[in-house]
Design a protein around this motif. Structure first.
Motif, PDB file in Angstrom:
ATOM      1  N   GLU A 181      -9.523 -56.839  15.963  1.00 44.87           N
ATOM      2  CA  GLU A 181      -8.575 -55.868  16.530  1.00 44.87           C
ATOM      3  C   GLU A 181      -8.990 -54.437  16.191  1.00 44.87           C
ATOM      4  N   MET A 182      -9.478 -54.229  14.976  1.00 44.34           N
ATOM      5  CA  MET A 182      -9.911 -52.895  14.576  1.00 44.34           C
ATOM      6  C   MET A 182     -11.074 -52.413  15.443  1.00 44.34           C
ATOM      7  N   VAL A 183     -12.029 -53.297  15.683  1.00 42.63           N
ATOM      8  CA  VAL A 183     -13.178 -52.916  16.510  1.00 42.63           C
ATOM      9  C   VAL A 183     -12.735 -52.618  17.937  1.00 42.63           C
ATOM     10  N   GLU A 184     -11.905 -53.486  18.491  1.00 40.09           N
ATOM     11  CA  GLU A 184     -11.426 -53.275  19.853  1.00 40.09           C
ATOM     12  C   GLU A 184     -10.615 -51.987  19.968  1.00 40.09           C
ATOM     13  N   GLN A 185      -9.793 -51.723  18.969  1.00 44.39           N
ATOM     14  CA  GLN A 185      -8.995 -50.496  18.963  1.00 44.39           C
ATOM     15  C   GLN A 185      -9.902 -49.271  18.865  1.00 44.39           C
ATOM     16  N   ALA A 186     -10.946 -49.370  18.064  1.00 42.85           N
ATOM     17  CA  ALA A 186     -11.880 -48.253  17.912  1.00 42.85           C
ATOM     18  C   ALA A 186     -12.605 -47.969  19.223  1.00 42.85           C
ATOM     19  N   MET A 187     -12.999 -49.018  19.924  1.00 41.80           N
ATOM     20  CA  MET A 187     -13.709 -48.808  21.186  1.00 41.80           C
ATOM     21  C   MET A 187     -12.773 -48.287  22.272  1.00 41.80           C
ATOM     22  N   THR A 188     -11.530 -48.694  22.235  1.00 44.16           N
ATOM     23  CA  THR A 188     -10.557 -48.131  23.182  1.00 44.16           C
ATOM     24  C   THR A 188     -10.362 -46.648  22.914  1.00 44.16           C
ATOM     25  N   ALA A 189     -10.312 -46.284  21.640  1.00 43.98           N
ATOM     26  CA  ALA A 189     -10.187 -44.870  21.269  1.00 43.98           C
ATOM     27  C   ALA A 189     -11.378 -44.078  21.801  1.00 43.98           C
ATOM     28  N   TYR A 190     -12.572 -44.647  21.700  1.00 45.67           N
ATOM     29  CA  TYR A 190     -13.782 -44.002  22.230  1.00 45.67           C
ATOM     30  C   TYR A 190     -13.687 -43.854  23.743  1.00 45.67           C
ATOM     31  N   ALA A 191     -13.169 -44.883  24.421  1.00 46.28           N
ATOM     32  CA  ALA A 191     -13.113 -44.885  25.883  1.00 46.28           C
ATOM     33  C   ALA A 191     -12.159 -43.831  26.417  1.00 46.28           C
ATOM     34  N   VAL A 192     -11.036 -43.651  25.738  1.00 44.57           N
ATOM     35  CA  VAL A 192      -9.989 -42.744  26.265  1.00 44.57           C
ATOM     36  C   VAL A 192      -9.805 -41.500  25.397  1.00 44.57           C
ATOM     37  N   THR A 193     -10.686 -41.339  24.393  1.00 44.99           N
ATOM     38  CA  THR A 193     -10.624 -40.192  23.473  1.00 44.99           C
ATOM     39  C   THR A 193      -9.251 -40.079  22.813  1.00 44.99           C
ATOM     40  N   ASP A 194      -8.861 -41.160  22.148  1.00 47.69           N
ATOM     41  CA  ASP A 194      -7.562 -41.218  21.471  1.00 47.69           C
ATOM     42  C   ASP A 194      -7.758 -40.887  19.996  1.00 47.69           C
ATOM     43  N   THR A 195      -7.506 -39.644  19.634  1.00 46.56           N
ATOM     44  CA  THR A 195      -7.749 -39.224  18.255  1.00 46.56           C
ATOM     45  C   THR A 195      -6.711 -39.793  17.284  1.00 46.56           C
ATOM     46  N   GLU A 196      -5.491 -39.986  17.732  1.00 50.20           N
ATOM     47  CA  GLU A 196      -4.472 -40.565  16.855  1.00 50.20           C
ATOM     48  C   GLU A 196      -4.860 -41.979  16.437  1.00 50.20           C
ATOM     49  N   ALA A 197      -5.419 -42.731  17.376  1.00 44.08           N
ATOM     50  CA  ALA A 197      -5.862 -44.085  17.062  1.00 44.08           C
ATOM     51  C   ALA A 197      -6.967 -44.083  16.017  1.00 44.08           C
ATOM     52  N   CYS A 198      -7.789 -43.047  16.011  1.00 45.43           N
ATOM     53  CA  CYS A 198      -8.871 -42.954  15.023  1.00 45.43           C
ATOM     54  C   CYS A 198      -8.302 -42.934  13.609  1.00 45.43           C
ATOM     55  N   TYR A 199      -7.257 -42.153  13.401  1.00 47.85           N
ATOM     56  CA  TYR A 199      -6.622 -42.094  12.083  1.00 47.85           C
ATOM     57  C   TYR A 199      -5.950 -43.426  11.748  1.00 47.85           C
ATOM     58  N   ASP A 200      -5.366 -44.073  12.742  1.00 47.22           N
ATOM     59  CA  ASP A 200      -4.695 -45.355  12.525  1.00 47.22           C
ATOM     60  C   ASP A 200      -5.688 -46.412  12.074  1.00 47.22           C
ATOM     61  N   ILE A 201      -6.873 -46.405  12.670  1.00 45.84           N
ATOM     62  CA  ILE A 201      -7.906 -47.371  12.291  1.00 45.84           C
ATOM     63  C   ILE A 201      -8.341 -47.153  10.845  1.00 45.84           C
ATOM     64  N   ALA A 202      -8.491 -45.902  10.464  1.00 41.86           N
ATOM     65  CA  ALA A 202      -8.860 -45.594   9.078  1.00 41.86           C
ATOM     66  C   ALA A 202      -7.786 -46.088   8.113  1.00 41.86           C
ATOM     67  N   ASP A 203      -6.529 -45.944   8.498  1.00 35.97           N
ATOM     68  CA  ASP A 203      -5.435 -46.430   7.649  1.00 35.97           C
ATOM     69  C   ASP A 203      -5.440 -47.959   7.577  1.00 35.97           C
ATOM     70  N   ALA A 250     -15.917 -50.434  12.134  1.00 34.57           N
ATOM     71  CA  ALA A 250     -14.854 -49.993  13.054  1.00 34.57           C
ATOM     72  C   ALA A 250     -14.384 -48.592  12.674  1.00 34.57           C
ATOM     73  N   VAL A 251     -14.251 -48.336  11.385  1.00 38.88           N
ATOM     74  CA  VAL A 251     -13.865 -46.999  10.915  1.00 38.88           C
ATOM     75  C   VAL A 251     -14.949 -45.980  11.269  1.00 38.88           C
ATOM     76  N   ASN A 252     -16.213 -46.383  11.129  1.00 37.11           N
ATOM     77  CA  ASN A 252     -17.309 -45.488  11.512  1.00 37.11           C
ATOM     78  C   ASN A 252     -17.209 -45.094  12.986  1.00 37.11           C
ATOM     79  N   ILE A 253     -16.899 -46.076  13.833  1.00 35.82           N
ATOM     80  CA  ILE A 253     -16.762 -45.812  15.268  1.00 35.82           C
ATOM     81  C   ILE A 253     -15.617 -44.822  15.505  1.00 35.82           C
ATOM     82  N   ALA A 254     -14.513 -45.049  14.812  1.00 34.89           N
ATOM     83  CA  ALA A 254     -13.370 -44.136  14.935  1.00 34.89           C
ATOM     84  C   ALA A 254     -13.738 -42.738  14.448  1.00 34.89           C
ATOM     85  N   ALA A 255     -14.486 -42.673  13.373  1.00 37.26           N
ATOM     86  CA  ALA A 255     -14.890 -41.378  12.810  1.00 37.26           C
ATOM     87  C   ALA A 255     -15.765 -40.607  13.789  1.00 37.26           C
ATOM     88  N   ARG A 256     -16.680 -41.303  14.438  1.00 32.50           N
ATOM     89  CA  ARG A 256     -17.567 -40.644  15.400  1.00 32.50           C
ATOM     90  C   ARG A 256     -16.799 -40.229  16.653  1.00 32.50           C
TER      91      ARG A 256
END
Length: 226
Positions: free
Chosen positions: A127-149, A207-213
């Motif tokens: 789920e973390m990986v999928e969420q991170a890639m969705t954040a990348y696809a739609v540029t969801d910065t809030e999701a990036c912080y959620d993944i880190a948490d 997954a966190v790395n993906i969110a960070a990038r």
């Protein structure tokens, strides 16, 4: 016209990165299924499929290098390409960890620690990986912080699972009546399970790395990069 072609290249890069993520997450899902079901055919499917993912990675790496060299991107485009380049590296490493699961599945004979829910941990990382890639696809910065948490929660799950295994091993009594092969089988099972937990924890780190990038790509922020 040239600018339109350049934008199409950027769009294609993102599309290809997202496709690679679908292939990688499917490999991770299959690796978890192979481990749970002790399915050797599925395990080999994951292991053999790693070559395809490696080739995909090299092709995308080439695309990123071409964009750097030929288009000389700046500002947001430069961050997008650089972030995509880093993300495919994390995806390739997740695929390697999925391959590890396939190899563990070939060796596993039974679940010696049923109280350790590997599938639940695996689903969490997936789920973390999928969420991170969705954040990348739609540029969801809030999701990036959620993944880190969420990574803190994953770390706690993995630590708890490892503690169960180690505590049980410490409390296991060995005497002269234990056959050497039984002891060896137990030690291999413990080692394999601890490695599985470690690998799943690493998937979460990627997954966190993906969110960070993604956050860096969107806001030029390195807050989550470590």
């Amino acid at each position: 016209m040239a600018r339109q072609g350049y934008q199409e290249q950027l769009d294609q890069l993102q599309e290809d990165v997202l496709y690679m993520s679908e292939v990688v997450t499917e490999a991770l899902r299959q690796g978890l299924d192979a481990l749970e079901q002790k399915d050797e055919d599925l395990a080999w499917q994951v292991i053999d499929g790693d070559d395809e993912i490696n080739e995909m990675y090299l092709e995308l790496e080439g695309s990123c290098i071409d964009l750097f060299a030929l288009q000389q991107p700046v500002a947001g485009d430069l961050r997008f390409i650089a972030s995509s380049f880093k993300i495919i590296t994390d995806l390739e490493r997740i695929a390697d960890l999925a391959t590890n699961l396939g190899e563990y599945a070939l060796e596993a004979k039974s679940d010696m620690y049923p109280e350790v829910d590997i599938q639940a941990i695996g689903d969490f990382t997936l789920e973390m990986v999928e969420q991170a890639m969705t954040a990348y696809a739609v540029t969801d910065t809030e999701a990036c912080y959620d993944i880190a948490d969420r990574d803190d929660e994953l770390d706690a799950l993995c630590e708890r699972a490892s503690s169960i295994v180690v505590r049980d091993l410490i409390e296991t009594e060995f005497d002269g009546q234990n056959r050497e092969e039984d002891v060896e089988e137990l030690m291999q099972a413990v080692s394999r399970l601890l490695l599985t937990i470690r690998d799943l924890e690493r998937v979460g780190d990627h997954a966190v790395n993906i969110a960070a990038r993604t956050l860096y790509m969107a806001e030029n922020s390195d807050e989550l990069i470590y």
